[in-house]
Structures are given as C-alpha cells and as structure tokens.
Design a protein around this motif. Sequence first.
Motif, PDB file in Angstrom:
ATOM      1  N   ALA A 119      39.820  46.413  39.799  1.00 56.73           N
ATOM      2  CA  ALA A 119      38.506  47.049  39.651  1.00 56.73           C
ATOM      3  C   ALA A 119      38.029  46.991  38.199  1.00 56.73           C
ATOM      4  O   ALA A 119      36.848  46.726  37.937  1.00 56.73           O
ATOM      5  CB  ALA A 119      38.566  48.497  40.141  1.00 56.73           C
ATOM      6  N   LEU A 120      38.928  47.230  37.254  1.00 55.13           N
ATOM      7  CA  LEU A 120      38.565  47.163  35.840  1.00 55.13           C
ATOM      8  C   LEU A 120      38.065  45.768  35.482  1.00 55.13           C
ATOM      9  O   LEU A 120      36.993  45.615  34.884  1.00 55.13           O
ATOM     10  CB  LEU A 120      39.767  47.520  34.958  1.00 55.13           C
ATOM     11  CG  LEU A 120      39.599  47.192  33.470  1.00 55.13           C
ATOM     12  CD1 LEU A 120      38.593  48.125  32.812  1.00 55.13           C
ATOM     13  CD2 LEU A 120      40.939  47.237  32.754  1.00 55.13           C
ATOM     14  N   TYR A 121      38.825  44.748  35.829  1.00 54.08           N
ATOM     15  CA  TYR A 121      38.452  43.395  35.442  1.00 54.08           C
ATOM     16  C   TYR A 121      37.138  42.975  36.078  1.00 54.08           C
ATOM     17  O   TYR A 121      36.291  42.355  35.425  1.00 54.08           O
ATOM     18  CB  TYR A 121      39.582  42.418  35.761  1.00 54.08           C
ATOM     19  CG  TYR A 121      40.848  42.759  35.007  1.00 54.08           C
ATOM     20  CD1 TYR A 121      40.821  43.011  33.630  1.00 54.08           C
ATOM     21  CD2 TYR A 121      42.070  42.865  35.651  1.00 54.08           C
ATOM     22  CE1 TYR A 121      41.971  43.344  32.940  1.00 54.08           C
ATOM     23  CE2 TYR A 121      43.217  43.201  34.965  1.00 54.08           C
ATOM     24  CZ  TYR A 121      43.172  43.431  33.605  1.00 54.08           C
ATOM     25  OH  TYR A 121      44.309  43.777  32.924  1.00 54.08           O
ATOM     26  N   GLU A 122      36.932  43.326  37.335  1.00 58.41           N
ATOM     27  CA  GLU A 122      35.662  42.991  37.979  1.00 58.41           C
ATOM     28  C   GLU A 122      34.506  43.725  37.310  1.00 58.41           C
ATOM     29  O   GLU A 122      33.440  43.148  37.080  1.00 58.41           O
ATOM     30  CB  GLU A 122      35.732  43.280  39.479  1.00 58.41           C
ATOM     31  CG  GLU A 122      36.641  42.295  40.204  1.00 58.41           C
ATOM     32  CD  GLU A 122      36.833  42.575  41.686  1.00 58.41           C
ATOM     33  OE1 GLU A 122      36.619  43.734  42.118  1.00 58.41           O
ATOM     34  OE2 GLU A 122      37.211  41.634  42.411  1.00 58.41           O
ATOM     35  N   LYS A 123      34.712  44.985  36.964  1.00 63.05           N
ATOM     36  CA  LYS A 123      33.679  45.767  36.283  1.00 63.05           C
ATOM     37  C   LYS A 123      33.341  45.170  34.917  1.00 63.05           C
ATOM     38  O   LYS A 123      32.189  45.207  34.486  1.00 63.05           O
ATOM     39  CB  LYS A 123      34.157  47.214  36.112  1.00 63.05           C
ATOM     40  CG  LYS A 123      33.171  48.132  35.415  1.00 63.05           C
ATOM     41  CD  LYS A 123      33.721  49.535  35.296  1.00 63.05           C
ATOM     42  CE  LYS A 123      34.021  49.792  33.846  1.00 63.05           C
ATOM     43  NZ  LYS A 123      34.554  51.110  33.577  1.00 63.05           N
ATOM     44  N   LYS A 124      34.327  44.582  34.265  1.00 64.05           N
ATOM     45  CA  LYS A 124      34.139  44.031  32.919  1.00 64.05           C
ATOM     46  C   LYS A 124      33.660  42.580  32.939  1.00 64.05           C
ATOM     47  O   LYS A 124      33.615  41.928  31.902  1.00 64.05           O
ATOM     48  CB  LYS A 124      35.436  44.140  32.115  1.00 64.05           C
ATOM     49  CG  LYS A 124      35.906  45.555  31.875  1.00 64.05           C
ATOM     50  CD  LYS A 124      34.936  46.364  31.034  1.00 64.05           C
ATOM     51  CE  LYS A 124      34.968  45.903  29.596  1.00 64.05           C
ATOM     52  NZ  LYS A 124      34.051  46.666  28.741  1.00 64.05           N
ATOM     53  N   GLY A 125      33.304  42.072  34.120  1.00 63.45           N
ATOM     54  CA  GLY A 125      32.697  40.753  34.196  1.00 63.45           C
ATOM     55  C   GLY A 125      33.657  39.596  34.434  1.00 63.45           C
ATOM     56  O   GLY A 125      33.266  38.432  34.333  1.00 63.45           O
ATOM     57  N   TYR A 126      34.894  39.905  34.761  1.00 59.28           N
ATOM     58  CA  TYR A 126      35.842  38.838  35.097  1.00 59.28           C
ATOM     59  C   TYR A 126      35.580  38.380  36.519  1.00 59.28           C
ATOM     60  O   TYR A 126      35.212  39.177  37.370  1.00 59.28           O
ATOM     61  CB  TYR A 126      37.284  39.339  34.954  1.00 59.28           C
ATOM     62  CG  TYR A 126      37.725  39.423  33.509  1.00 59.28           C
ATOM     63  CD1 TYR A 126      38.563  38.455  32.961  1.00 59.28           C
ATOM     64  CD2 TYR A 126      37.297  40.452  32.692  1.00 59.28           C
ATOM     65  CE1 TYR A 126      38.959  38.520  31.634  1.00 59.28           C
ATOM     66  CE2 TYR A 126      37.673  40.527  31.354  1.00 59.28           C
ATOM     67  CZ  TYR A 126      38.507  39.559  30.830  1.00 59.28           C
ATOM     68  OH  TYR A 126      38.882  39.616  29.518  1.00 59.28           O
ATOM     69  N   ARG A 127      35.784  37.086  36.747  1.00 59.06           N
ATOM     70  CA  ARG A 127      35.608  36.563  38.103  1.00 59.06           C
ATOM     71  C   ARG A 127      36.927  35.958  38.570  1.00 59.06           C
ATOM     72  O   ARG A 127      37.684  35.395  37.783  1.00 59.06           O
ATOM     73  CB  ARG A 127      34.469  35.565  38.172  1.00 59.06           C
ATOM     74  CG  ARG A 127      34.695  34.291  37.425  1.00 59.06           C
ATOM     75  CD  ARG A 127      33.549  33.290  37.668  1.00 59.06           C
ATOM     76  NE  ARG A 127      33.886  31.996  37.132  1.00 59.06           N
ATOM     77  CZ  ARG A 127      34.589  31.057  37.759  1.00 59.06           C
ATOM     78  NH1 ARG A 127      35.030  31.259  38.975  1.00 59.06           N
ATOM     79  NH2 ARG A 127      34.852  29.897  37.174  1.00 59.06           N
ATOM     80  N   LYS A 128      37.167  36.107  39.864  1.00 61.06           N
ATOM     81  CA  LYS A 128      38.396  35.569  40.437  1.00 61.06           C
ATOM     82  C   LYS A 128      38.398  34.053  40.331  1.00 61.06           C
ATOM     83  O   LYS A 128      37.360  33.406  40.523  1.00 61.06           O
ATOM     84  CB  LYS A 128      38.543  35.980  41.904  1.00 61.06           C
ATOM     85  CG  LYS A 128      38.944  37.412  42.093  1.00 61.06           C
ATOM     86  CD  LYS A 128      39.177  37.733  43.554  1.00 61.06           C
ATOM     87  CE  LYS A 128      39.467  39.213  43.724  1.00 61.06           C
ATOM     88  NZ  LYS A 128      39.622  39.581  45.124  1.00 61.06           N
TER      89      LYS A 128
END
Length: 148
Positions: A119-128
């Motif tokens: 959730a943190l990484y997605e919130k910070k703009g990281y993409r899978k």
Amino acid sequence: METKRVDSSNIDFQNLVQFLDADLAIRDGDDHAFYHQFNGIDMLKSCVVAYIDNRAVACGAIKPFSGDTVEIKRMYTNPEYRGQGLASKTLDELEAWAKESGYKKCILETGIMQPEAIALYEKKGYRKISNYGQYIGVENSVCFEKLI
C-alpha cells in the motif's frame, strides 16, 4: 521527525534491521531463509534512519542495481510509530538521495505477506513490474519501480 543519512555500520540502523528481520521471519515463514540471503547489510553505503525525540524508529536503504537504477532495501518502521507517515518520509529521503546521486529509477521487492508495504509503495507512485533478478518465478514476491 528527523532523518539522518548513514551507512550500514550505524548501530541504530543495525538495531532496526534486527527488528525487521524478526518481523519478516514470522511473515515469511518457511520462505524466510530464501529471502534472508539477499538482505545482508554489510555492503549498504546509503542508509536512512528516522528519529523521533532522538529514538531511532524507522529505516531504509538504497543499493546500486544498474547504471541508472537503485534498489530500495531494508524498509522498516517500529510498530509503535506506524501510521504517522514515517515510512513515507524515509522513502522520500531515499529517493532524494538516489536522485542527487544521479540515479533515474528505484526498484524494489516486497512480499505478498506485507500488505502495508504494498500500500505504501502504490501510494508513493510505484508501479508493479515483473519480478526481477532472484525474484523471477517467486510467487510470494511483488516487485515495483518508480522513475525519480
């Protein structure tokens, strides 16, 4: 909150990583030994420790991966301090340090048993992205990237 840029010889960083490893041993279960082999800290030169009232409460590191890419490693926040944005601020500092050092992209791996991290990484703009390196074919791993 105050952040300090350190290397892996910093005792506060080392202590936080011990708590991280204990937490991951529980979350990863039988898979812990596989992941643990890739998480040594001896060679980490770019680590961040976050402090509240002079108490080390969060950490993370970057490790060169390729010419223009660093890998985010060893992200952890003390459970007593979660929900206060410390991981986000630690990640911001790591990204800033990477950018200052000439890198253009951050990549990372986390486990499916770590929904807070995802959730943190997605919130910070990281993409899978597709799993990379040693994580190719590992079903419990999720990899991300972000241009900085």
